[in-house]
Design an enzyme around this catalytic site. Structure first.
Site, PDB file in Angstrom:
ATOM      1  N   ALA A   1       0.823  -1.215   0.000  1.00 18.61           N
ATOM      2  CA  ALA A   1       0.000   0.000   0.000  1.00 18.61           C
ATOM      3  C   ALA A   1       0.851   1.256   0.000  1.00 18.61           C
ATOM      4  CB  ALA A   1      -0.929  -0.003   1.206  1.00 18.61           C
TER       5      ALA A   1
ATOM      6  N   ASN B   1      -6.630   2.446 -10.383  1.00 23.03           N
ATOM      7  CA  ASN B   1      -5.579   3.419 -10.670  1.00 23.03           C
ATOM      8  C   ASN B   1      -6.116   4.817 -10.882  1.00 23.03           C
ATOM      9  OD1 ASN B   1      -3.297   1.544 -10.774  1.00 23.03           O
ATOM     10  ND2 ASN B   1      -4.435   0.676 -12.484  1.00 23.03           N
TER      11      ASN B   1
ATOM     12  N   TYR C   1     -33.691  23.437  23.609  1.00 21.42           N
ATOM     13  CA  TYR C   1     -32.350  24.026  23.678  1.00 21.42           C
ATOM     14  C   TYR C   1     -32.456  25.497  24.048  1.00 21.42           C
ATOM     15  CZ  TYR C   1     -27.584  24.960  21.912  1.00 21.42           C
ATOM     16  OH  TYR C   1     -26.265  25.305  21.764  1.00 21.42           O
TER      17      TYR C   1
ATOM     18  N   ARG D   1      -2.482   8.818 -10.623  1.00 26.70           N
ATOM     19  CA  ARG D   1      -3.570   8.996 -11.588  1.00 26.70           C
ATOM     20  C   ARG D   1      -4.925   9.308 -10.964  1.00 26.70           C
ATOM     21  NH1 ARG D   1      -2.844   3.745 -15.031  1.00 26.70           N
ATOM     22  NH2 ARG D   1      -1.432   3.169 -13.348  1.00 26.70           N
TER      23      ARG D   1
HETATM   24  C1  UD1 Z   1       2.060  -5.377 -10.918  1.00 34.05           C
HETATM   25  C2  UD1 Z   1       2.740  -6.670 -11.389  1.00 34.05           C
HETATM   26  C3  UD1 Z   1       2.082  -7.122 -12.684  1.00 34.05           C
HETATM   27  C4  UD1 Z   1       0.604  -7.320 -12.480  1.00 34.05           C
HETATM   28  C5  UD1 Z   1      -0.019  -6.056 -11.917  1.00 34.05           C
HETATM   29  C6  UD1 Z   1      -1.455  -6.340 -11.523  1.00 34.05           C
HETATM   30  C7  UD1 Z   1       5.075  -6.442 -10.690  1.00 34.05           C
HETATM   31  C8  UD1 Z   1       6.443  -6.186 -11.142  1.00 34.05           C
HETATM   32  N1  UD1 Z   1       4.135  -6.399 -11.627  1.00 34.05           N
HETATM   33  O1  UD1 Z   1       2.316  -4.400 -11.870  1.00 34.05           O
HETATM   34  O2  UD1 Z   1       2.661  -8.348 -13.108  1.00 34.05           O
HETATM   35  O3  UD1 Z   1      -0.015  -7.682 -13.699  1.00 34.05           O
HETATM   36  O4  UD1 Z   1       0.666  -5.612 -10.733  1.00 34.05           O
HETATM   37  O5  UD1 Z   1      -2.095  -5.154 -11.185  1.00 34.05           O
HETATM   38  O6  UD1 Z   1       4.853  -6.699  -9.536  1.00 34.05           O
HETATM   39  N2  UD1 Z   1       3.715  -0.856  -4.579  1.00 34.05           N
HETATM   40  C9  UD1 Z   1       4.389  -0.567  -3.419  1.00 34.05           C
HETATM   41  N3  UD1 Z   1       5.681  -0.204  -3.492  1.00 34.05           N
HETATM   42  C10 UD1 Z   1       6.343  -0.110  -4.668  1.00 34.05           C
HETATM   43  C11 UD1 Z   1       5.646  -0.412  -5.855  1.00 34.05           C
HETATM   44  C12 UD1 Z   1       4.328  -0.783  -5.779  1.00 34.05           C
HETATM   45  O7  UD1 Z   1       3.824  -0.637  -2.337  1.00 34.05           O
HETATM   46  O8  UD1 Z   1       7.530   0.227  -4.642  1.00 34.05           O
HETATM   47  C13 UD1 Z   1       2.314  -1.272  -4.508  1.00 34.05           C
HETATM   48  C14 UD1 Z   1       1.396  -0.317  -5.234  1.00 34.05           C
HETATM   49  O9  UD1 Z   1       0.920   0.699  -4.347  1.00 34.05           O
HETATM   50  C15 UD1 Z   1       0.262  -1.235  -5.645  1.00 34.05           C
HETATM   51  C16 UD1 Z   1       0.966  -2.573  -5.876  1.00 34.05           C
HETATM   52  O10 UD1 Z   1       2.179  -2.499  -5.162  1.00 34.05           O
HETATM   53  O11 UD1 Z   1      -0.694  -1.401  -4.632  1.00 34.05           O
HETATM   54  C17 UD1 Z   1       1.211  -2.883  -7.334  1.00 34.05           C
HETATM   55  O12 UD1 Z   1       2.106  -1.918  -7.850  1.00 34.05           O
HETATM   56  P1  UD1 Z   1       1.966  -1.328  -9.296  1.00 34.05           P
HETATM   57  O13 UD1 Z   1       2.985  -0.282  -9.487  1.00 34.05           O
HETATM   58  O14 UD1 Z   1       0.555  -0.974  -9.575  1.00 34.05           O
HETATM   59  O15 UD1 Z   1       2.371  -2.589 -10.157  1.00 34.05           O
HETATM   60  P2  UD1 Z   1       2.085  -2.821 -11.673  1.00 34.05           P
HETATM   61  O16 UD1 Z   1       3.125  -2.131 -12.478  1.00 34.05           O
HETATM   62  O17 UD1 Z   1       0.676  -2.503 -11.963  1.00 34.05           O
HETATM   63 MG    MG Z   2      -0.900  -1.425 -10.966  1.00 36.69          MG
END
Ligand code: UD1
Ligand code: MG
Length: 454
Positions: free
Chosen positions: A9, A224, A384, A15
């Site tokens: 999280a 997103n 009141y 976005r």
């Molecule tokens: C990720 C997956 C992808 C999958 C997709 C599904 C990886 C590399 N890729 O991609 O295969 O299809 O989710 O939605 O894992 N977050 C953190 N810290 C960070 C980065 C992210 O807490 O440093 C959290 C984000 O807040 C989010 C989740 O991890 O809740 C997913 O991160 P996001 O950047 O959306 O990953 P995707 O690129 O969408």
């Molecule tokens: Mg994502």
């Protein structure tokens, strides 16, 4: 075997274009993260570890009542980096479910099946087949077995044709997480530490990667932007509506029904269009809710009819009552059986006894009203004085004439009558009549002023 839940999280949610951290955006009236935490609690996780970053203080404050261990990820260097942050506090044995704070609707059933499948192999993934898989990590299989997860940005043309995607929900043995995560690298298109790279490490260790699919696609939908949030809200509402209908609730139009909380309903409850139910509500058999009502934290007993555009909060309503249209029940309104509350009547912190009626334009605040009393149109309990609140007590079988002001503290006895238009400042004894008016003047043959034609 112990089970931990790790919730990612830390992301900013750029976005959304919002001052609120993404995981605090509301779905069905509760923060996205609240849905995930509730599900984690239902699978009886031994530990809930939440990785926070952006808007950390605000996020922690919103869940200060929950038994959660917070782990900070100061810089967001990728999903793999995020899970690395929990290693110092993660048990050496047992399994971990890895969830996203912005994927709110995943069900207990899906997680339970994932846990079962992953316990046998040491690692499992929830996948989904989509018509348009662009943007997602793709599941590469050979002979049916998962070989890799390739991120969209890293995928070649052929891999981009794959429709099976990684939902970002995993279950992995803690021992393996301790072994694999320190070895992640950020040598990829996004320069991030990808959690998905543990798939290759699992294969190298000779493990098979289990996979399961959710019963419903919306379970694994992530948020997103605001369009996705609104779309998921509708899907989730429709899902809740269907559940209620299966339990015997008659929704006139499930597409125009919103439940932001929990509703326990008996048989043949009928809910008209554009009703919003919030918090914890209970409706007995045969309760009818008219169009446009907003009902929060309220119990309504068997057979009661609530007419259109009524608004209730923290109230209790007895059996066979008739309330509304345009009635307002505020916190502490407790209505007994067969009470009638009509249009533009507001009831706050008041008890209304069996069969009593207040049918038009009335304010009942801090009042105790007995049985079978009639409160005339336009009655006001003046509770009141600008600083303190006082009680109005009205007995059984009392009759309050229209447009009366009852200045509290004041007591109207059993069987007592108040004449219309009175301002009552002294107690009225049982069976007596009290009225307080200026003497009526009459001028005979009175000529009203006439308009002069120009
Ligand atoms: C990720 C997956 C992808 C999958 C997709 C599904 C990886 C590399 N890729 O991609 O295969 O299809 O989710 O939605 O894992 N977050 C953190 N810290 C960070 C980065 C992210 O807490 O440093 C959290 C984000 O807040 C989010 C989740 O991890 O809740 C997913 O991160 P996001 O950047 O959306 O990953 P995707 O690129 O969408
Ligand atoms: Mg994502």
């Amino acid at each position: 075997m112990s089970t931990s839940v790790i919730i990612l999280a830390a992301g900013k949610g750029t976005r959304m274009r919002s001052l609120l951290p993404k995981v605090l955006q509301p779905l069905a009236g509760r923060p996205l993260l609240a849905h995930v935490i509730e599900t984690a609690k239902k699978i009886q996780a031994d530990k809930i570890l939440t990785i926070f970053g952006h808007g950390g203080k605000q996020v922690q404050q919103a869940f200060s009542q929950e038994q959660i261990q917070w782990v900070e990820q100061v810089e967001q260097l990728g999903t793999g980096h995020a899970v690395q942050m929990v290693l110092p506090v993660l048990a050496q044995d047992g399994m971990s479910l890895i969830l996203s704070g912005d994927v709110p609707c995943v069900s207990v059933d899906t997680l339970q099946r994932l846990l079962d499948a992953s316990s046998k192999t040491g690692i499992g993934i929830v996948t989904l087949t989509l018509d348009d898989a662009s943007g997602y990590g793709r599941i590469v299989r050979d002979d049916g077995k998962i070989q890799a997860i390739v991120e969209h940005k890293d995928a070649n043309q052929q891999q981009r044709q794959i429709q099976e995607i990684n939902t970002g929900i995993y279950c992995v043995s803690n021992a393996k997480l301790h072994q694999w995560l320190p070895k992640l690298s950020n040598d990829n298109a996004q320069g991030e530490y990808y959690l998905t790279d543990i798939v290759a490490m699992a294969l190298a260790d000779g493990l098979e990667i289990a996979s399961i699919q959710p019963q419903q696609a919306f379970e694994v939908e992530g948020i997103n932007d605001r369009s996705q949030l609104a779309a998921l809200e509708r899907q989730f509402q429709l899902f809740q509506a269907k559940q209620l209908m299966q339990q015997g609730v008659h929704l006139i139009d499930p597409a125009r029904f919103d439940l932001r909380g929990e509703l326990k309903a008996g048989f043949d409850v009928c809910i008209d269009i554009n009703v919003i139910i919030e918090g914890q509500c209970e409706f007995g058999d045969g309760v009818e809710i008219g169009a446009g009502c907003i009902i929060k934290n309220t119990k309504i007993a068997v057979g009661t009819k609530v007419k259109a555009y009524s608004i209730f909060e923290d109230a209790i309503v007895g059996e066979d009552a008739v309330i509304g249209p345009f009635a307002r029940l505020r916190p502490g309104a407790v209505l007994s059986n067969q009470v009638h509350i009509g249009n533009f009547v507001e009831v706050k912190n008041s008890r209304v006894g069996l069969g009593s009626k207040a049918n038009h334009f009335t304010y009942l605040g801090d009042a105790e009203i007995g049985e079978n009393s009639n409160i005339g149109a336009g009655t006001i309990t003046c509770n009141y004085d600008g600083a303190n609140k006082y009680l109005t007590v009205i007995g059984n079988d009392a009759f309050i004439g229209s447009n009366s002001s009852l200045v509290a503290p004041v007591k109207i006895g059993n069987g007592a009558t108040v004449g219309a238009g009175s301002v009552i400042t002294h107690d009225v004894a049982d069976q007596s009549l009290a009225f307080e008016r200026a003497k009526q003047m009459t001028k005979e043959n009175y000529q009203r002023p006439q308009k002069v034609k120009k």
